[in-house]
Design an enzyme around this catalytic site. Structure first.
Site, PDB file in Angstrom:
ATOM      1  N   GLY A  11       0.829  -1.198   0.000  1.00  6.93           N
ATOM      2  CA  GLY A  11       0.000   0.000   0.000  1.00  6.93           C
ATOM      3  C   GLY A  11       0.864   1.249   0.000  1.00  6.93           C
ATOM      4  O   GLY A  11       2.085   1.184   0.156  1.00  6.93           O
ATOM      5  N   LEU A  13       1.277   3.619   2.176  1.00  4.26           N
ATOM      6  CA  LEU A  13       2.014   3.857   3.411  1.00  4.26           C
ATOM      7  C   LEU A  13       3.120   2.830   3.593  1.00  4.26           C
ATOM      8  O   LEU A  13       4.250   3.174   3.961  1.00  4.26           O
ATOM      9  CB  LEU A  13       1.061   3.837   4.612  1.00  4.26           C
ATOM     10  CG  LEU A  13       1.669   4.203   5.962  1.00  4.26           C
ATOM     11  CD1 LEU A  13       2.287   5.606   5.920  1.00  4.26           C
ATOM     12  CD2 LEU A  13       0.620   4.116   7.068  1.00  4.26           C
ATOM     13  N   ILE A  39      -4.163 -10.358   7.168  1.00  3.33           N
ATOM     14  CA  ILE A  39      -4.570 -10.178   8.565  1.00  3.33           C
ATOM     15  C   ILE A  39      -5.977 -10.700   8.829  1.00  3.33           C
ATOM     16  O   ILE A  39      -6.362 -10.859   9.991  1.00  3.33           O
ATOM     17  CB  ILE A  39      -4.454  -8.700   9.011  1.00  3.33           C
ATOM     18  CG1 ILE A  39      -5.460  -7.811   8.277  1.00  3.33           C
ATOM     19  CG2 ILE A  39      -3.025  -8.199   8.854  1.00  3.33           C
ATOM     20  CD1 ILE A  39      -5.545  -6.405   8.864  1.00  3.33           C
ATOM     21  N   ALA A  62      -5.166  -2.047   5.337  1.00  2.75           N
ATOM     22  CA  ALA A  62      -6.490  -1.442   5.546  1.00  2.75           C
ATOM     23  C   ALA A  62      -7.308  -1.518   4.270  1.00  2.75           C
ATOM     24  O   ALA A  62      -6.754  -1.568   3.167  1.00  2.75           O
ATOM     25  CB  ALA A  62      -6.351   0.014   5.984  1.00  2.75           C
ATOM     26  N   THR A  64      -9.573   0.810   2.238  1.00  2.10           N
ATOM     27  CA  THR A  64      -9.721   2.266   2.247  1.00  2.10           C
ATOM     28  C   THR A  64     -10.665   2.809   1.170  1.00  2.10           C
ATOM     29  O   THR A  64     -10.777   4.024   1.012  1.00  2.10           O
ATOM     30  CB  THR A  64      -8.351   2.944   2.072  1.00  2.10           C
ATOM     31  OG1 THR A  64      -7.767   2.508   0.836  1.00  2.10           O
ATOM     32  CG2 THR A  64      -7.417   2.589   3.226  1.00  2.10           C
ATOM     33  N   TYR A 127     -17.030   2.880   6.173  1.00  4.06           N
ATOM     34  CA  TYR A 127     -15.577   2.879   6.305  1.00  4.06           C
ATOM     35  C   TYR A 127     -15.170   3.378   7.687  1.00  4.06           C
ATOM     36  O   TYR A 127     -14.388   2.729   8.400  1.00  4.06           O
ATOM     37  CB  TYR A 127     -14.945   3.749   5.214  1.00  4.06           C
ATOM     38  CG  TYR A 127     -13.489   4.075   5.468  1.00  4.06           C
ATOM     39  CD1 TYR A 127     -12.519   3.097   5.376  1.00  4.06           C
ATOM     40  CD2 TYR A 127     -13.100   5.368   5.827  1.00  4.06           C
ATOM     41  CE1 TYR A 127     -11.186   3.390   5.624  1.00  4.06           C
ATOM     42  CE2 TYR A 127     -11.777   5.672   6.062  1.00  4.06           C
ATOM     43  CZ  TYR A 127     -10.817   4.670   5.967  1.00  4.06           C
ATOM     44  OH  TYR A 127      -9.508   4.973   6.225  1.00  4.06           O
ATOM     45  N   LYS A 131     -13.364   1.257  10.811  1.00  2.00           N
ATOM     46  CA  LYS A 131     -12.093   1.672  11.410  1.00  2.00           C
ATOM     47  C   LYS A 131     -12.237   1.901  12.916  1.00  2.00           C
ATOM     48  O   LYS A 131     -11.351   1.564  13.695  1.00  2.00           O
ATOM     49  CB  LYS A 131     -11.578   2.932  10.718  1.00  2.00           C
ATOM     50  CG  LYS A 131     -11.156   2.733   9.271  1.00  2.00           C
ATOM     51  CD  LYS A 131      -9.929   1.849   9.131  1.00  2.00           C
ATOM     52  CE  LYS A 131      -8.668   2.579   9.529  1.00  2.00           C
ATOM     53  NZ  LYS A 131      -7.441   1.762   9.283  1.00  2.00           N
ATOM     54  N   TRP A 152      -6.661  12.417   5.512  1.00  2.00           N
ATOM     55  CA  TRP A 152      -6.504  12.600   4.062  1.00  2.00           C
ATOM     56  C   TRP A 152      -5.106  12.179   3.583  1.00  2.00           C
ATOM     57  O   TRP A 152      -4.364  12.952   2.974  1.00  2.00           O
ATOM     58  CB  TRP A 152      -6.767  14.052   3.676  1.00  2.00           C
ATOM     59  CG  TRP A 152      -8.188  14.515   3.853  1.00  2.00           C
ATOM     60  CD1 TRP A 152      -9.182  13.923   4.571  1.00  2.00           C
ATOM     61  CD2 TRP A 152      -8.784  15.696   3.289  1.00  2.00           C
ATOM     62  NE1 TRP A 152     -10.352  14.638   4.503  1.00  2.00           N
ATOM     63  CE2 TRP A 152     -10.140  15.740   3.716  1.00  2.00           C
ATOM     64  CE3 TRP A 152      -8.314  16.711   2.478  1.00  2.00           C
ATOM     65  CZ2 TRP A 152     -11.015  16.761   3.359  1.00  2.00           C
ATOM     66  CZ3 TRP A 152      -9.180  17.740   2.126  1.00  2.00           C
ATOM     67  CH2 TRP A 152     -10.517  17.756   2.548  1.00  2.00           C
TER      68      TRP A 152
END
Length: 268
Positions: A11, A13, A39, A62, A64, A127, A131, A152
């Site tokens: 991803g 990140l 996961i 995640a 997203t 979403y 989370k 963001w």
């Protein structure tokens, strides 16, 4: 030597972590993609922890896609809630500190001043709800964790995000219609990675909840304009405000996160 597991390595990140970290005498970083570590599969996590004794786990995995989460919420909950629950269980069992990335979308956007960690979440889309449930699982299961709500998030190099989409359309000569009805703080993945590496690791932040974002709030229209200016395209592309823009998912009108003054200065 401390071992750091990074999930969701493909991803935006996770790839930014790959760009910025290097193994050294103090830390060894182990990157796992979804294929290598799912996961949502407890056995997959067990296998990973059986292979290495991890001191930290940075969860970059995640779901997203805000729009798709509204239409097929089970996919979002599977990753953002059930998957996080699995990870929390195994981290707690193996005495591994979990650093988990959450979102500003846990708030409803009705506030007109930056959200603090003491504000009560009230997500208005699936979403955000998924989370928030992930956060709750961590808090219920774990004794040593850090939850970081980011706002963001975008990378200039990796993934599909607002920055890269606007730039690609601008370079293709397309007209841009962008809403100015939402306000948030666009946050570069590099800023978040540096915060985790410096503040969480080096300064040993206490186990708890943190807010992190780059310092300047703006609308999506303002963000688009800044992207064009940064790339010397503002005089070549037609950018207009488009307030009829509608989405399937409700989105917070205002989701700026409060950060401390020192943090704000470092992020400018």
């Amino acid at each position: 030597m401390k071992y750091v597991l990074i999930t969701g390595a493909n991803g935006q990140l996770g790839l930014t972590f790959k760009d910025l970290v290097t193994n050294n005498d103090e830390y060894t970083f182990v990157f796992k993609t979804k294929t290598e570590l799912d996961i949502t599969n407890l056995e997959s996590i067990k296998k990973t922890f059986a292979e290495t004794k991890f001191d930290y786990c940075i969860n970059c995995a995640a779901y997203t896609n805000v729009e798709q989460a509204e239409q097929t919420p089970e996919k979002a909950y599977q990753v953002n809630a059930a998957g996080v629950k699995n990870l929390a269980k195994l981290c707690e069992l193996n005495q591994c500190i979990l650093i988990h990335i959450s979102t500003d979308y846990v708030f409803d956007g009705e506030k007109q001043t930056p959200y603090t960690i003491n504000d009560i979440p009230n997500p208005i889309n699936e979403y955000g709800k998924s989370k928030l449930l992930g956060e709750h699982y961590i808090q219920q299961i774990m004794s040593r964790y850090v939850i970081i709500r980011a706002s963001w998030l975008y990378s200039k190099k990796h993934g599909k995000n607002f920055y890269r989409t606007i730039l690609a359309k601008a370079l293709a000569g397309e007209d841009l219609k962008v809403t100015d009805t939402q306000i948030g703080s666009p946050t570069h993945t590099e800023s978040l990675v540096q915060f985790i590496l410096k503040d969480i690791f080096q300064r040993q932040k206490p186990y708890s909840l943190h807010h992190f974002c780059d310092a300047k709030p703006m609308t999506w229209f303002g963000f688009a304009y800044n992207i064009l200016v940064e790339n010397n395209l503002n005089s070549k592309v037609n950018l207009v405000k488009y307030n009829k823009y509608s989405t399937f998912a409700q989105r917070p009108k205002y989701s700026v996160l409060e950060i401390n003054k020192k943090q704000a200065l470092e992020c400018k």
